[in-house]
Design a protein around this motif. Structure first.
Motif, PDB file in Angstrom:
ATOM      1  N   GLU A 287       0.816  -1.211   0.000  1.00 56.25           N
ATOM      2  CA  GLU A 287       0.000   0.000   0.000  1.00 56.25           C
ATOM      3  C   GLU A 287       0.855   1.269   0.000  1.00 56.25           C
ATOM      4  O   GLU A 287       0.315   2.374   0.043  1.00 56.25           O
ATOM      5  CB  GLU A 287      -0.931   0.005   1.225  1.00 56.25           C
TER       6      GLU A 287
ATOM      7  N   ARG B 281       2.956   4.347  -1.337  1.00 51.39           N
ATOM      8  CA  ARG B 281       2.757   5.148  -2.535  1.00 51.39           C
ATOM      9  C   ARG B 281       3.860   6.197  -2.656  1.00 51.39           C
ATOM     10  O   ARG B 281       4.515   6.567  -1.683  1.00 51.39           O
ATOM     11  CB  ARG B 281       1.397   5.855  -2.476  1.00 51.39           C
TER      12      ARG B 281
ATOM     13  N   GLU C 125      -4.933  12.125   0.548  1.00 51.62           N
ATOM     14  CA  GLU C 125      -6.158  12.413  -0.188  1.00 51.62           C
ATOM     15  C   GLU C 125      -5.908  12.992  -1.574  1.00 51.62           C
ATOM     16  O   GLU C 125      -6.835  13.097  -2.380  1.00 51.62           O
ATOM     17  CB  GLU C 125      -7.056  13.370   0.612  1.00 51.62           C
TER      18      GLU C 125
ATOM     19  N   PHE D 293      -2.745  10.109  -6.777  1.00 55.26           N
ATOM     20  CA  PHE D 293      -3.346   9.553  -7.985  1.00 55.26           C
ATOM     21  C   PHE D 293      -3.871   8.151  -7.682  1.00 55.26           C
ATOM     22  O   PHE D 293      -3.443   7.494  -6.726  1.00 55.26           O
ATOM     23  CB  PHE D 293      -2.304   9.453  -9.105  1.00 55.26           C
ATOM     24  N   ASP D 294      -4.781   7.673  -8.523  1.00 55.94           N
ATOM     25  CA  ASP D 294      -5.168   6.269  -8.430  1.00 55.94           C
ATOM     26  C   ASP D 294      -3.932   5.403  -8.632  1.00 55.94           C
ATOM     27  O   ASP D 294      -3.045   5.735  -9.427  1.00 55.94           O
ATOM     28  CB  ASP D 294      -6.213   5.923  -9.485  1.00 55.94           C
ATOM     29  N   ARG D 295      -3.883   4.296  -7.921  1.00 54.72           N
ATOM     30  CA  ARG D 295      -2.706   3.433  -8.000  1.00 54.72           C
ATOM     31  C   ARG D 295      -2.571   2.828  -9.399  1.00 54.72           C
ATOM     32  O   ARG D 295      -3.536   2.327  -9.973  1.00 54.72           O
ATOM     33  CB  ARG D 295      -2.791   2.307  -6.970  1.00 54.72           C
ATOM     34  N   SER D 296      -1.388   2.898  -9.933  1.00 61.54           N
ATOM     35  CA  SER D 296      -1.123   2.353 -11.267  1.00 61.54           C
ATOM     36  C   SER D 296      -0.973   0.834 -11.193  1.00 61.54           C
ATOM     37  O   SER D 296      -0.523   0.293 -10.174  1.00 61.54           O
ATOM     38  CB  SER D 296       0.141   2.967 -11.861  1.00 61.54           C
TER      39      SER D 296
END
Length: 211
Positions: free
Chosen positions: A30, A32, A193, A196-199
């Motif tokens: 998780e 990032r 918050e 980006f959305d996780r690639s």
């Protein structure tokens, strides 16, 4: 499978199971890359904890070529800012700390201490410049990755990046040494918050094989 091999497999399983799922999420699954940062200080003691963890990561011949400058003071930030690509300036100046991960190209001078049971190790690299260069870069990069995992393990977020003038950074921060810059990693407490959305990542069979 021999008894020795079975014991080795069981030892690996034991070590893997020693980390709970939440810990695995924290350091890898998780984790990032952060680009925006909370206004929270990162104390010296926490940076020392990061080093005291990542220094145990494996390197060939225990060569440990990474050299890290934790850039935090206003003067150091002002020196770094113009050497960054435009897109990296704002986020780096907002991060509590920017770790400059460098590589000591003459790491082998410390091998008599770090790898004492091989008396000719340093001479091997002195006589082979190309071997020394590739060994330094490979292991220094490994240590940079260990640094990121260690930072996450003590509760920090990371923002690794390239996108800077390596030659200028070397002159500004490593002048008079044999150290060259590798990459940068912002450290602190990220703003989750705005991520980006996780690639996606490749599937096992796309990038791995067992032969």
């Amino acid at each position: 499978m021999t008894d020795t091999a079975k014991a080795a497999v069981e030892d690996v399983r034991r070590r893997i199971s020693a980390l709970d799922p939440d810990s695995l999420d924290l350091i890898l699954r998780e984790a990032r890359t952060h680009n925006e940062w909370q206004d929270r200080d990162v104390p010296d003691d926490l940076l020392r904890q990061v080093y005291d963890l990542y220094k145990w990561g494996a390197t060939s011949m225990n060569c440990s070529p990474a050299r890290v400058v934790f850039i935090r003071s206003p003067d150091a930030r002002a020196k770094l800012e113009p050497l960054l690509m435009e897109g990296n300036r704002k986020k780096t100046m907002a991060a509590p700390v920017c770790a400059l991960i460098g590589t000591d190209t003459r790491f082998f001078e410390k091998l008599p201490v770090l790898f004492p049971h091989s008396k000719g190790a340093a001479d091997m690299f002195r006589k082979n410049t190309s071997l020394a260069e590739v060994t330094a870069f490979r292991n220094g990069t490994l240590q940079g990755a260990y640094l990121m995992i260690a930072a996450r393990a003590v509760g920090l977020d990371c923002g690794p990046m390239s996108g800077f003038d390596n030659e200028a950074v070397d002159k500004a921060f490593f002048a008079g040494t044999d150290i060259i810059s590798n990459f940068l990693c912002n450290l602190g407490y990220g703003e989750p918050e705005v991520l980006f959305d996780r690639s996606p990542r490749p599937a096992f069979d796309e990038v791995c094989s067992i032969i």
